[in-house]
Write an enzyme that holds these catalytic residues in place. Structure first.
Site, short mmCIF file in Angstrom:
data_model
loop_
_atom_site.label_atom_id
_atom_site.label_comp_id
_atom_site.label_asym_id
_atom_site.label_seq_id
_atom_site.Cartn_x
_atom_site.Cartn_y
_atom_site.Cartn_z
CG HIS A 170 -1.83 1.12 1.37
ND1 HIS A 170 -3.21 1.00 1.28
CD2 HIS A 170 -1.60 2.44 1.58
CE1 HIS A 170 -3.77 2.18 1.44
NE2 HIS A 170 -2.81 3.08 1.64
CD GLU A 171 1.63 3.49 3.59
OE1 GLU A 171 1.84 4.61 3.06
OE2 GLU A 171 0.56 3.23 4.17
CG HIS B 83 0.25 6.13 -0.91
ND1 HIS B 83 -0.77 6.92 -1.42
CD2 HIS B 83 -0.26 5.51 0.19
CE1 HIS B 83 -1.84 6.78 -0.66
NE2 HIS B 83 -1.56 5.93 0.32
#
Length: 214
Positions: free
Chosen positions: A168-169, A172
């Site tokens: 997820h990070e 980003h």
């Protein structure tokens, strides 16, 4: 972020960002900074400023609260993210999701690749998309490479919920939001997730809302 310093050198913009102290403002979906991607970190901030920026990310993540935060989420287009998960969940959730505590860590220039073909699907949220969650199917195991904040090499395999967090990070940092990978029919308000879909797995939600799980 639409601030007057947007055209200033990156280090100057970070200095300006940190002048207020305390948690930083988190950028919400719709801001182009979340979609532009990031530039690799190569000393743009210098050791002292990098340390201050990392601490600001930690303070902001904890205050939100969240289990990860990427630099673009505070308006900085650098390939840096932080993660931390105390994992205060019931045993059945821990077993179903593979959610185990993760200490505070800094990811610099991270990249991941899938290990094996297994995928896992769970509701996922984002500090930049407040109020909503959706089911995202992701590789259950990934190899993460990069560095830490001291420049030491990182090459580690993550499984379960920690694998979801680092994906997820890192997404980003590539201008990707979890909604880009989500089952659109699963999109639910936080209230709906709490009241209807709080089970350890999203199987009931899949049946009721009409989407498939891997």
């Amino acid at each position: 972020m639409g601030t007057p310093g947007d055209r200033a050198p990156l280090a100057e913009r970070v200095e300006e960002l940190l002048t207020g102290g305390g948690p930083l403002a988190i950028v919400a979906a719709g801001d182009p900074v979340l979609r532009r991607g990031t530039e690799p970190y190569d000393g743009q901030l210098g050791p002292a400023l990098l340390a201050r920026f990392v601490e600001a990310l930690r303070v902001t993540m904890r205050a939100a609260p969240g289990v990860g935060l990427a630099a673009p989420q505070v308006g900085v287009e650098l390939r840096i993210a932080v993660i931390e998960d105390p994992a205060p969940v019931p045993e059945e959730v821990r077993l179903a999701r593979g959610r185990v505590p993760q200490p505070f860590r800094v990811l610099v220039n991270p990249a991941y690749e899938s290990v094996g073909g297994a995928r896992a699907a769970f509701f996922e949220g984002c500090l930049s998309v407040p109020g909503w969650q959706a089911v995202v199917a992701r590789p259950a195991e990934v190899r993460l490479t990069g560095q830490d904040e001291h420049g030491h090499a990182l090459d580690e395999v993550f499984t379960g919920w920690p694998a979801r967090i680092v994906q997820h990070e890192t997404d980003h940092l590539d201008g990707v939001l979890y909604l880009d990978r989500a089952e659109s029919r699963s999109l639910s308000s936080n209230r709906a997730v709490t009241e209807r879909w709080a089970q350890p797995t999203p199987e009931e939600a899949a049946r009721a809302l009409g989407f498939e799980l891997p």
